[in-house]
Design an enzyme around this catalytic site. Structure first.
Site, PDB file in Angstrom:
ATOM      1  N   GLY A  46       0.825  -1.200   0.000  1.00 29.85           N
ATOM      2  CA  GLY A  46       0.000   0.000   0.000  1.00 29.85           C
ATOM      3  C   GLY A  46       0.858   1.248   0.000  1.00 29.85           C
ATOM      4  CD  GLN A  51       3.321   5.862   2.567  1.00 30.08           C
ATOM      5  OE1 GLN A  51       2.363   5.298   2.041  1.00 30.08           O
ATOM      6  NE2 GLN A  51       4.328   5.199   3.102  1.00 30.08           N
ATOM      7  CB  CYS A  88       5.041   2.338   7.249  1.00 29.63           C
ATOM      8  SG  CYS A  88       4.511   3.784   6.309  1.00 29.63           S
ATOM      9  CG  LEU A  89       6.378   1.052   1.190  1.00 26.87           C
ATOM     10  CD1 LEU A  89       5.706   1.381  -0.143  1.00 26.87           C
ATOM     11  CD2 LEU A  89       7.536   0.077   0.979  1.00 26.87           C
ATOM     12  CG  HIS A 130      -0.652   1.180   7.251  1.00 23.89           C
ATOM     13  ND1 HIS A 130       0.386   0.761   8.056  1.00 23.89           N
ATOM     14  CD2 HIS A 130      -0.114   2.102   6.408  1.00 23.89           C
ATOM     15  CE1 HIS A 130       1.491   1.422   7.716  1.00 23.89           C
ATOM     16  NE2 HIS A 130       1.223   2.233   6.714  1.00 23.89           N
ATOM     17  CD  GLU A 131      -1.259   2.371   2.757  1.00 19.97           C
ATOM     18  OE1 GLU A 131      -0.919   3.563   2.660  1.00 19.97           O
ATOM     19  OE2 GLU A 131      -0.438   1.465   2.991  1.00 19.97           O
ATOM     20  CG  HIS A 134      -0.224   6.779   5.479  1.00 15.00           C
ATOM     21  ND1 HIS A 134       0.890   7.347   6.059  1.00 15.00           N
ATOM     22  CD2 HIS A 134       0.111   5.485   5.235  1.00 15.00           C
ATOM     23  CE1 HIS A 134       1.853   6.424   6.161  1.00 15.00           C
ATOM     24  NE2 HIS A 134       1.409   5.282   5.672  1.00 15.00           N
TER      25      HIS A 134
END
Ligand code: CO
Length: 155
Positions: A46, A51, A88-89, A130-131, A134
């Protein structure tokens, strides 16, 4: 098409509330195409627009059953609970134990502004939650029960 730079969680951009998308135009489509390429390149499941430095309510996810583009997402319902090992990226190499809903019912718009509703479970529910966080500048590290030590990650 083009890769976008993924910001780390030290960047203020990742801690802000994102604005709704109002124009479903070629600029949005380019962002979505670039995010897709960036997600594939980084082997993630994701990716959220903040981000890559865009403060808009947009995320994409692919947990193995195809790419989902979610614009102006809204979680309508959370059911159950699962404990996840999550990363997380924007926090490379860092993982934590976190509780997420087992099932998420999500409303969003597609790249042309059409509304849709999906119900996802397991990894996809974790990812959607999670997304969606963000979108409001919430990072998984602020919700973890505890972060894992490197020897607990096991790869
Ligand atoms: Co993330």
């Amino acid at each position: 098409m083009g890769l976008r730079k993924i910001l780390t969680d030290k960047e203020p951009a990742l801690h802000k509330t994102c604005k709704p998308v109002v124009s479903f135009d070629s600029k949005l489509h380019k962002l979505l195409d670039d995010m897709r390429e960036t997600l594939i390149d980084s082997n993630g499941v994701g990716l959220a627009a903040p981000q890559v430095g865009i403060q808009r309510r947009v995320f994409i996810m692919d947990t193995g059953d195809g790419l989902k583009e979610c614009i102006n997402p809204k979680i309508l319902e959370r059911r159950g609970e699962q404990e996840c090992v999550e990363g997380c990226l924007s926090s490379p190499g860092e993982y934590g134990l976190i509780r997420r809903p087992a099932v998420v019912k999500l409303q969003a718009q597609n790249r042309d502004g059409k509304f849709f509703i999906i119900t996802v479970e397991g990894l996809a529910a974790e990812c959607a939650d999670h997304e969606n966080d963000h979108m409001d500048g919430i990072l998984f590290k602020s919700k973890v029960e505890r972060m894992l030590a490197p020897d607990e990650i096991g790869n």
